[in-house]
Every structure is written in structure tokens, then in C-alpha cells.
Design a protein around this motif. Structure first.
Motif, short mmCIF file in Angstrom:
data_model
loop_
_atom_site.label_atom_id
_atom_site.label_comp_id
_atom_site.label_asym_id
_atom_site.label_seq_id
_atom_site.Cartn_x
_atom_site.Cartn_y
_atom_site.Cartn_z
N ALA A 14 39.80 40.02 -24.24
CA ALA A 14 40.86 39.04 -23.97
C ALA A 14 40.24 37.76 -23.43
O ALA A 14 39.35 37.80 -22.57
CB ALA A 14 41.87 39.61 -23.00
N GLY A 15 40.69 36.65 -23.96
CA GLY A 15 40.15 35.36 -23.56
C GLY A 15 39.02 34.89 -24.45
O GLY A 15 38.58 33.73 -24.34
N SER A 17 36.97 34.32 -28.30
CA SER A 17 37.27 33.50 -29.47
C SER A 17 36.60 34.04 -30.71
O SER A 17 35.54 34.68 -30.64
CB SER A 17 36.78 32.06 -29.23
OG SER A 17 37.40 31.49 -28.11
N ARG A 69 45.96 26.98 -29.08
CA ARG A 69 44.81 27.90 -29.06
C ARG A 69 44.23 28.12 -30.44
O ARG A 69 43.04 28.42 -30.58
CB ARG A 69 45.22 29.24 -28.46
CG ARG A 69 45.66 29.17 -27.00
CD ARG A 69 45.90 30.56 -26.44
NE ARG A 69 47.02 31.20 -27.11
CZ ARG A 69 46.90 32.32 -27.82
NH1 ARG A 69 45.73 32.90 -27.97
NH2 ARG A 69 47.97 32.85 -28.38
N ASN A 86 41.26 30.93 -30.23
CA ASN A 86 40.70 30.86 -28.88
C ASN A 86 41.60 31.54 -27.86
O ASN A 86 42.81 31.67 -28.07
CB ASN A 86 40.49 29.40 -28.49
CG ASN A 86 39.55 28.69 -29.44
OD1 ASN A 86 38.48 29.20 -29.78
ND2 ASN A 86 39.96 27.51 -29.91
N ARG A 87 40.98 31.93 -26.74
CA ARG A 87 41.71 32.55 -25.61
C ARG A 87 42.64 33.63 -26.13
O ARG A 87 43.86 33.63 -25.85
CB ARG A 87 42.48 31.48 -24.85
CG ARG A 87 41.58 30.34 -24.37
CD ARG A 87 42.25 29.49 -23.31
NE ARG A 87 43.52 28.94 -23.69
CZ ARG A 87 43.69 27.84 -24.40
NH1 ARG A 87 42.63 27.20 -24.85
NH2 ARG A 87 44.89 27.40 -24.65
N GLN A 88 42.07 34.56 -26.86
CA GLN A 88 42.89 35.56 -27.53
C GLN A 88 43.52 36.54 -26.55
O GLN A 88 42.98 36.81 -25.46
CB GLN A 88 42.05 36.32 -28.55
CG GLN A 88 41.69 35.44 -29.74
CD GLN A 88 41.03 36.24 -30.81
OE1 GLN A 88 39.82 36.21 -30.98
NE2 GLN A 88 41.82 36.97 -31.56
N LYS A 89 44.64 37.09 -27.00
CA LYS A 89 45.41 38.03 -26.19
C LYS A 89 45.41 39.40 -26.89
O LYS A 89 45.38 39.47 -28.12
CB LYS A 89 46.85 37.53 -26.04
CG LYS A 89 46.95 36.14 -25.45
CD LYS A 89 48.38 35.66 -25.44
CE LYS A 89 48.48 34.25 -24.90
NZ LYS A 89 49.89 33.77 -24.88
N SER A 130 41.71 44.44 -23.73
CA SER A 130 42.09 43.89 -22.41
C SER A 130 41.04 44.20 -21.35
O SER A 130 40.13 44.97 -21.56
CB SER A 130 43.44 44.46 -21.99
OG SER A 130 43.38 45.86 -21.95
#
Length: 130
Positions: A14-15, A17, A69, A86-89, A130
Motif C-alpha cells: 500500500a502506498g 506505485s 493518483r 501511485n499511492r495504491q490502496k 496492506s
């Protein structure tokens, strides 16, 4: 016959790219007709949804959840597109498909509609932990 080949998927935390790419071959977009290309995501247990798209007018559209993002872009040859994510969840885990078609209405929403896009790639898997 049109072929779309995606690449760039993978596993990130998570977060992190990634940069997805799609190369289109076969039929070349005509300058006399509108066209569009974009990305559709299929998350586990969810309906597929459009993520981002651009059209022959140069308009780019994004799902609200990815604005700021994800940035869709295309190479000058019109047959290659990129999607830095970017900044993936974690909830953005899924198969990402490149899609294209001819005509109007090629925005992120319509790309996710069944039967809208004519051409599809095989997809590239993105897994966000996560």
C-alpha cells in the motif's frame, strides 16, 4: 484484427506505485473517426469498473477514486498508452484490462459498461498488500 497487450502489473505494498503499459496493434485508428483507449479494473468479487480513459480529442477522464493518483497518457503513435498508478490502496487489487474502441463517449464510466469497448487485452494483475 486488433490486439492489446498489457504489461507492468505486479505486487506492491500500500502506498507503492506501478506503471501499466498497453500496446495496441492491428487496426490503426483513423484520423477521420473518434476513438478512445483506457483501463478497466476487475477486482475480486466486484463488477468491473472503468478507471481512466482518453479520447481522440485529447480528453482524459478518471474515476473519482483515482483522481490525482493515476495519470493516463499515450505515446505519439496513438497505439501505446501508459497508466502510472501511485499511492495504491489494497482495494485496488485486481486485473487491469486495456480496452479501446471507435466512436464517441469514451470516458472512464462507459469503458466499464458491458458491450461498450470493442477491443480488450488479456489483463495484467495488480496486487496491493496492506
Amino acid at each position: 484484427q486488433v490486439q492489446l497487450v498489457e504489461s507492468g502489473g505486479g505486487s506492491v505494498q500500500a502506498g507503492g506505485s506501478l506503471r501499466l503499459s498497453c500496446v495496441r496493434s492491428g487496426y490503426t485508428f483513423s484520423p477521420y473517426y473518434s476513438y478512445y483507449m483506457g483501463w478497466v479494473r476487475k477486482a475480486p468479487g466486484k463488477e468491473r469498473e472503468g478507471v481512466a480513459a482518453f479520447d481522440s480529442d485529447g480528453t482524459t477522464t478518471y474515476a473519482d477514486s483515482v483522481k490525482g493518483r493515476f495519470t493516463i497518457s499515450k505515446h505519439n503513435d496513438k497505439n501505446t498508452q501508459y497508466l502510472p498508478i501511485n499511492r495504491q490502496k489494497p482495494e485496488e487489487t485486481g486485473m487491469y484490462y486495456c480496452a479501446s474502441g471507435i466512436g464517441n463517449g469514451g470516458n472512464w464510466w462507459n469503458l466499464g459498461r458491458h458491450g461498450f469497448c470493442r477491443d480488450w487485452g488479456q489483463g495484467t494483475q495488480v496486487t496491493v498488500s496492506s
